[in-house]
Write a protein that holds these residues in place. Structure first.
Motif, PDB file in Angstrom:
ATOM      1  N   THR A 273      40.120  52.051  70.048  1.00  0.00           N
ATOM      2  CA  THR A 273      39.985  53.309  69.717  1.00  0.00           C
ATOM      3  C   THR A 273      39.368  53.877  70.545  1.00  0.00           C
ATOM      4  N   GLU A 290      37.260  56.692  68.841  1.00  0.00           N
ATOM      5  CA  GLU A 290      37.771  56.937  67.330  1.00  0.00           C
ATOM      6  C   GLU A 290      36.949  56.400  66.543  1.00  0.00           C
ATOM      7  N   ASN A 295      36.838  62.180  65.511  1.00  0.00           N
ATOM      8  CA  ASN A 295      36.901  61.919  67.310  1.00  0.00           C
ATOM      9  C   ASN A 295      35.825  62.159  67.786  1.00  0.00           C
TER      10      ASN A 295
END
Length: 432
Positions: A273, A290, A295
């Motif tokens: 992520t 993320e 985000n």
């Protein structure tokens, strides 16, 4: 999402108007939930977060003391530490002056004392249960659970043993490391000749690296080659390939990890992520993390420009996709602005290069803040030249003050009041 930047320094956020005429030298604030903040900047500050947490600063960072429940912690600059864990059964505590003095009582009630580098025993330090030494680096012994390590003339000679663990080192001639059911690693004339055998069932295999000539490590899932090790490398597996040609200047990868690095001109790495990207290392950065519902974007032009935003990626009862729930930017050392939900703050100057370091916010930042604008739940406040001029406004009232109360004005619904020479006049209710 967490309100990261609203520290207890801003306990007065229930009002955007600066509350204390002593600002920035003196401030005293209290909240209905029991939290409070008192400061004689920069000499002393006292923060109470709740019934269990408190902190005191004395000419920060010279000395800091804080407590949580029964624990009390103290720090002198960045090398002196003391902790009373409040455990009446064991009397656990510690007093350390890095790297020279260590004393205390461990969680098992064992007293210890050490004077570095002469000798003694340290407990619960550097991830070890205990470390004993004499005339370091001549001799040292450490223990983690049932794994014991003994070194002589660190880092040249070392022996480690424990359940499933066996290591021996006599640098640079020979070393071996065995973790039962995982691997056996050996080196000869370190760092020139290195071998490995992976004995686990997940990815068995093995190989060697001869620095700086050649190396190959082949396992059930991957095949690695080195040429002029460690500078040129090729690795391939079912879900990943990596090329370094040469490391660290050119690094390429695709699969679970994506990497395009042409150091120092450009680099991008994405794993899981997290995505990190730079231009002209270490000057320009663009990072993305993320999370399940948003985000986090960070952009930096080191050290002058910083930008941070949290953007919703999955709708929730409070937010739609694309909503920016918090945003921050700084042009160092001139100014900064930040917003979190319905609260925002702009200030100039902003001399500290990092974002909202708690000790700086509590004790130093108000001295160099020439102007501050805050908005809290629709209330807007202005604070100029350490409160020489202050103004606040919302849907129900308007107020300003000049020279700490030499002159002022306040209007609240149908009331008007004037301040002259620190005295209030008026206040009669206006006719509708």
């Amino acid at each position: 999402m967490r309100r990261r930047w609203f520290s207890l320094v801003l306990l007065g956020a229930a009002s955007a108007f600066a509350q204390i005429d002593g600002d920035p030298l003196y401030v005293k604030q209290a909240e209905t939930n029991g939290a409070s903040f008192l400061a004689w900047r920069p000499f002393y500050s006292h923060t109470v977060e709740d019934a269990e947490r408190w902190r005191k600063d004395y000419l920060w960072p010279l000395y800091t003391q804080k407590g949580f429940k029964e624990e009390t912690y103290g720090r002198i600059l960045f090398f002196g530490y003391s902790t009373d864990f409040g455990d009446e059964r064991t009397g656990r505590d510690r007093t350390w002056i890095l790297p020279f003095w260590y004393s205390g009582t461990s969680a098992q009630g064992e007293d210890y004392r050490a004077v570095f580098p002469f000798g003694g025993t340290i407990r619960e330090f550097l991830g070890r249960d205990s470390i004993s030494f004499a005339l370091w680096p001549l001799y040292a012994k450490s223990q983690v659970n049932d794994v014991e390590s003994t070194t002589w003339l660190w880092p040249l000679f070392s022996k480690t043993h424990g359940e499933g663990v066996d290591r021996f080192r006599a640098l640079p001639f020979y070393s071996t490391s065995t973790l039962e059911g995982e691997f056996v690693k050996k080196s000869y004339l370190w760092p020139l000749v290195n071998t490995v055998e992976y004995t686990n069932d997940r990815n068995p295999g093995g190989g060697f690296i001869i620095v700086p000539v050649y190396g190959r490590v082949k396992t059930e899932r991957a095949d690695n080659y080195w040429l002029v090790a460690p500078f040129f490398r090729y690795m391939s597996s079912d879900n990943q390939w990596i090329v370094n040609a040469p490391w660290p200047f050119i690094q390429l990868a695709d699969g679970e990890m994506h990497k395009r690095i042409f150091w120092p001109f450009y680099g991008k790495k994405r794993y899981g992520t997290l995505t990190k990207q730079y231009w002209l290392w270490p000057l320009l950065w663009n990072d993305t993390a993320e999370y399940p519902h948003y985000n986090r974007h960070r952009k930096r032009a080191v050290p002058f420009v910083h930008y941070h935003a949290d953007v919703v990626t999955r709708p929730t009862p409070e937010f739609e996709t694309g909503d920016v729930v918090s945003r921050y930017w700084k042009i160092w050392p001139l100014m900064s602005w930040e917003r979190n939900l319905d609260r925002s703050r702009f200030r100039t100057l902003d001399l500290w290069p990092l974002r909202n370091t708690p000790g700086i916010e509590r004790n130093w930042a108000p001295w160099w803040t020439l102007y501050r604008r805050m908005e809290v739940e629709g209330e807007i406040g202005h604070h100029l030249l350490w409160g020489l001029y202050r103004q606040t406004q919302d849907d129900e009232q308007f107020e300003w003050s000049l020279l700490k109360g030499l002159a002022g004005y306040k209007k609240n619904e149908n009331n008007r009041r004037y301040r002259v020479l620190f005295m209030w006049f008026g206040g009669a209710k206006e006719q509708p």
